[in-house]
Design a protein around this motif. Sequence first.
Motif, PDB file in Angstrom:
ATOM      1  N   ASP A 388       0.830  -1.199   0.000  1.00 54.52           N
ATOM      2  CA  ASP A 388       0.000   0.000   0.000  1.00 54.52           C
ATOM      3  C   ASP A 388       0.867   1.253   0.000  1.00 54.52           C
ATOM      4  O   ASP A 388       0.652   2.178  -0.782  1.00 54.52           O
ATOM      5  CB  ASP A 388      -0.922  -0.026   1.221  1.00 54.52           C
ATOM      6  N   ALA A 389       1.878   1.271   0.865  1.00 53.74           N
ATOM      7  CA  ALA A 389       2.754   2.438   0.951  1.00 53.74           C
ATOM      8  C   ALA A 389       3.534   2.656  -0.338  1.00 53.74           C
ATOM      9  O   ALA A 389       3.843   3.796  -0.703  1.00 53.74           O
ATOM     10  CB  ALA A 389       3.717   2.279   2.133  1.00 53.74           C
ATOM     11  N   ALA A 390       3.856   1.565  -1.028  1.00 48.60           N
ATOM     12  CA  ALA A 390       4.619   1.678  -2.272  1.00 48.60           C
ATOM     13  C   ALA A 390       3.733   2.027  -3.461  1.00 48.60           C
ATOM     14  O   ALA A 390       4.248   2.277  -4.564  1.00 48.60           O
ATOM     15  CB  ALA A 390       5.359   0.370  -2.543  1.00 48.60           C
ATOM     16  N   GLY A 391       2.415   2.045  -3.275  1.00 47.06           N
ATOM     17  CA  GLY A 391       1.515   2.373  -4.368  1.00 47.06           C
ATOM     18  C   GLY A 391       1.383   1.284  -5.402  1.00 47.06           C
ATOM     19  O   GLY A 391       1.072   1.559  -6.562  1.00 47.06           O
ATOM     20  N   VAL A 392       1.614   0.025  -5.000  1.00 47.59           N
ATOM     21  CA  VAL A 392       1.534  -1.108  -5.918  1.00 47.59           C
ATOM     22  C   VAL A 392       0.210  -1.837  -5.672  1.00 47.59           C
ATOM     23  O   VAL A 392      -0.160  -2.083  -4.520  1.00 47.59           O
ATOM     24  CB  VAL A 392       2.720  -2.071  -5.724  1.00 47.59           C
ATOM     25  N   ASP A 393      -0.470  -2.199  -6.746  1.00 46.44           N
ATOM     26  CA  ASP A 393      -1.746  -2.894  -6.614  1.00 46.44           C
ATOM     27  C   ASP A 393      -1.621  -4.084  -5.667  1.00 46.44           C
ATOM     28  O   ASP A 393      -0.680  -4.878  -5.778  1.00 46.44           O
ATOM     29  CB  ASP A 393      -2.214  -3.409  -7.969  1.00 46.44           C
ATOM     30  N   SER A 394      -2.579  -4.217  -4.765  1.00 43.75           N
ATOM     31  CA  SER A 394      -2.491  -5.297  -3.784  1.00 43.75           C
ATOM     32  C   SER A 394      -3.851  -5.534  -3.152  1.00 43.75           C
ATOM     33  O   SER A 394      -4.717  -4.660  -3.128  1.00 43.75           O
ATOM     34  CB  SER A 394      -1.460  -4.969  -2.695  1.00 43.75           C
ATOM     35  N   MET A 395      -4.008  -6.741  -2.635  1.00 45.50           N
ATOM     36  CA  MET A 395      -5.229  -7.126  -1.936  1.00 45.50           C
ATOM     37  C   MET A 395      -4.862  -8.094  -0.830  1.00 45.50           C
ATOM     38  O   MET A 395      -3.916  -8.879  -0.974  1.00 45.50           O
ATOM     39  CB  MET A 395      -6.221  -7.790  -2.890  1.00 45.50           C
ATOM     40  N   MET A 396      -5.590  -8.022   0.272  1.00 44.91           N
ATOM     41  CA  MET A 396      -5.374  -8.929   1.385  1.00 44.91           C
ATOM     42  C   MET A 396      -6.724  -9.404   1.893  1.00 44.91           C
ATOM     43  O   MET A 396      -7.599  -8.594   2.207  1.00 44.91           O
ATOM     44  CB  MET A 396      -4.609  -8.235   2.510  1.00 44.91           C
ATOM     45  N   LEU A 397      -6.896 -10.717   1.956  1.00 47.06           N
ATOM     46  CA  LEU A 397      -8.129 -11.304   2.484  1.00 47.06           C
ATOM     47  C   LEU A 397      -7.800 -12.146   3.713  1.00 47.06           C
ATOM     48  O   LEU A 397      -6.791 -12.849   3.734  1.00 47.06           O
ATOM     49  CB  LEU A 397      -8.799 -12.209   1.451  1.00 47.06           C
ATOM     50  N   VAL A 398      -8.682 -12.097   4.706  1.00 46.51           N
ATOM     51  CA  VAL A 398      -8.564 -12.951   5.888  1.00 46.51           C
ATOM     52  C   VAL A 398      -9.842 -13.786   5.983  1.00 46.51           C
ATOM     53  O   VAL A 398     -10.872 -13.311   6.456  1.00 46.51           O
ATOM     54  CB  VAL A 398      -8.369 -12.134   7.176  1.00 46.51           C
ATOM     55  N   PRO A 399      -9.819 -15.036   5.518  1.00 44.09           N
ATOM     56  CA  PRO A 399     -11.016 -15.880   5.640  1.00 44.09           C
ATOM     57  C   PRO A 399     -11.368 -16.147   7.098  1.00 44.09           C
ATOM     58  O   PRO A 399     -10.491 -16.307   7.954  1.00 44.09           O
ATOM     59  CB  PRO A 399     -10.601 -17.180   4.931  1.00 44.09           C
ATOM     60  N   ARG A 400     -12.657 -16.200   7.382  1.00 52.12           N
ATOM     61  CA  ARG A 400     -13.113 -16.426   8.757  1.00 52.12           C
ATOM     62  C   ARG A 400     -12.784 -17.841   9.206  1.00 52.12           C
ATOM     63  O   ARG A 400     -12.909 -18.806   8.456  1.00 52.12           O
ATOM     64  CB  ARG A 400     -14.625 -16.182   8.852  1.00 52.12           C
ATOM     65  N   ALA A 401     -12.332 -17.965  10.463  1.00 48.34           N
ATOM     66  CA  ALA A 401     -11.995 -19.244  11.099  1.00 48.34           C
ATOM     67  C   ALA A 401     -10.861 -19.964  10.385  1.00 48.34           C
ATOM     68  O   ALA A 401     -10.681 -21.173  10.533  1.00 48.34           O
ATOM     69  CB  ALA A 401     -13.216 -20.155  11.199  1.00 48.34           C
ATOM     70  N   SER A 402     -10.061 -19.245   9.607  1.00 49.26           N
ATOM     71  CA  SER A 402      -8.990 -19.866   8.827  1.00 49.26           C
ATOM     72  C   SER A 402      -7.770 -20.148   9.691  1.00 49.26           C
ATOM     73  O   SER A 402      -7.493 -19.455  10.665  1.00 49.26           O
ATOM     74  CB  SER A 402      -8.594 -18.960   7.660  1.00 49.26           C
ATOM     75  N   THR A 403      -7.028 -21.192   9.302  1.00 53.52           N
ATOM     76  CA  THR A 403      -5.800 -21.569   9.992  1.00 53.52           C
ATOM     77  C   THR A 403      -4.644 -21.568   8.995  1.00 53.52           C
ATOM     78  O   THR A 403      -4.842 -21.427   7.785  1.00 53.52           O
ATOM     79  CB  THR A 403      -5.909 -22.975  10.613  1.00 53.52           C
ATOM     80  N   HIS A 404      -3.448 -21.787   9.514  1.00 47.16           N
ATOM     81  CA  HIS A 404      -2.267 -21.830   8.651  1.00 47.16           C
ATOM     82  C   HIS A 404      -2.305 -23.031   7.717  1.00 47.16           C
ATOM     83  O   HIS A 404      -1.625 -23.050   6.689  1.00 47.16           O
ATOM     84  CB  HIS A 404      -1.004 -21.887   9.524  1.00 47.16           C
ATOM     85  N   LEU A 405      -3.121 -24.046   8.053  1.00 51.89           N
ATOM     86  CA  LEU A 405      -3.227 -25.249   7.227  1.00 51.89           C
ATOM     87  C   LEU A 405      -4.349 -25.156   6.206  1.00 51.89           C
ATOM     88  O   LEU A 405      -4.653 -26.137   5.505  1.00 51.89           O
ATOM     89  CB  LEU A 405      -3.443 -26.477   8.114  1.00 51.89           C
ATOM     90  N   GLU A 406      -4.967 -23.990   6.111  1.00 55.56           N
ATOM     91  CA  GLU A 406      -6.076 -23.765   5.184  1.00 55.56           C
ATOM     92  C   GLU A 406      -5.717 -24.143   3.745  1.00 55.56           C
ATOM     93  O   GLU A 406      -6.552 -24.609   2.984  1.00 55.56           O
ATOM     94  CB  GLU A 406      -6.444 -22.276   5.223  1.00 55.56           C
TER      95      GLU A 406
END
Length: 499
Positions: A388-406
């Motif tokens: 975001d700070a670099a002005g480069v296209d980006s997206m971040m999603l956090v799925p509900r109840a998700s784990t590292h093994l998702e």
Amino acid sequence: MPRSRLLALLTVPALLGLGATAPATASADDPAPGSPAYVQRDLQNVADAYGRIQGEGGQLRNPAYLPALVTQSSLTSVAQLLTQVAEPTRPALTAGNLVPGWDVGNPLRASWSETRGSSQRVAFTNRYGALLRGTVWAPAERARDPYTGRRLRGPFPGVVITPGSVQGSESMYEWLGQDLAERGYVVLSYDVQGQGGSETFPHPEGSVFPFCDPTADPLPGEVTGEMTGCPGVPFQQQANFEVGTRDALSFLLSTPRRPYANPGSEGARVDAANPFHRLLDRRRDRRPFTPGRDRRIAVIGHSLGAAAVSQVQAVDRRVATVVALDKLGSTSGDDEVTPVVPALGIQSEYGFAVSPWLLSGGSSISPQPSPEGPDPARERATGWDAWDAAGVDSMMLVPRASTHLEYTDIPLVLPASRWGQALTSVTVQRWLDRYLKHRGGPRALLRPRVDYLEPTGGGTWTPVRLRRDEHLSFYYCSAYRLDAARRTLRDDDLTDLGC
């Protein structure tokens, strides 16, 4: 026309109008941390983090799953044993080779190559002579998109999938390779040195036997740090995953006229080129949102693989976009990441274990006490803020109840939510459609409805329809920053939402 900026939260109901309202974490209707309603909601979230195992249609509630698991575990174990016997000078001392069923992935997907696409097992060496094994996935001849019915016409963009550490294997990521291939991508999934079916030790040029000297001076690292004097040993080092990613990229792009070098491959059965090289799109790509990039190639990584591809995107001109599955950025605060290409990060609420809200501080991997409740900005701070700070296209999603093994298909024993994989796959498909195929704008990428085809047994893929916002975290912010070339779309209220 000045560069425009779209910056908003994805936990909103008004995305079709590209407006923004407060996310669930900021809603006045949310229960207060510690209240009975809050604790009850948290307990349900903890239970939902085991949805892949015990949720409706999950592993224990689908009658087709266990019989398929038994069958495919046996077949996989025998095939791995025969492969190792055939290559006695290339020992793979890994959990994938030693633990029956470790590399089985999702057994309900076993018929994919017969009915939905094409695949071929491959073997190639990394720059240190260790034999790496993987699979190339591609659309079937004259195939149609299973979602739209449109004929798939090549050449197709390419994707490399780097696994996670702690003995992650490429079979655990077959779901994503298959999902992308049947929608028009050529995908290489592989095991890094020391994991899955790949060899544990390096091979010097001209020798059929493995050799390394742990007392030798370290070798310069590819992107971060240094490799040990015995490169790739131990496997659990970020440089090993970075080397694997870059060498896998080279193999993906190889052809019979420009074969892969396969250094240190004496005595090993290796492939000289990508078996689906004719299907791969090799055109130079100079679109404005991939500045300086000249290929239609994406790199995807999970866990330590995610940290590796986050570094590789900054230095390898063959990469047009990057996808990091928990987490975007680096595993070490000492290794700064330079955002260069558009990035998608799928982050998780929980790590390897599921913990209550009182232990949501620190990170999902190393939780710490959090008496005030989860910090809504925790996940965006791990990498998305830098893009975001670099002005480069980006997206971040956090799925509900998700784990590292998702993002890994593991049978029965480790937690993951029921629908996180579906949400992840569809989002990755949309992201690559935009940044590799250059189809659609923000509206297409941000559609709130998720349609997915899930294997349910007997060669059947069952349609699943979800509302994305219902499956995003109510603890942690999801966010995006997209630059639109033809219109100005802005949201200046982000800092007022606690995100």
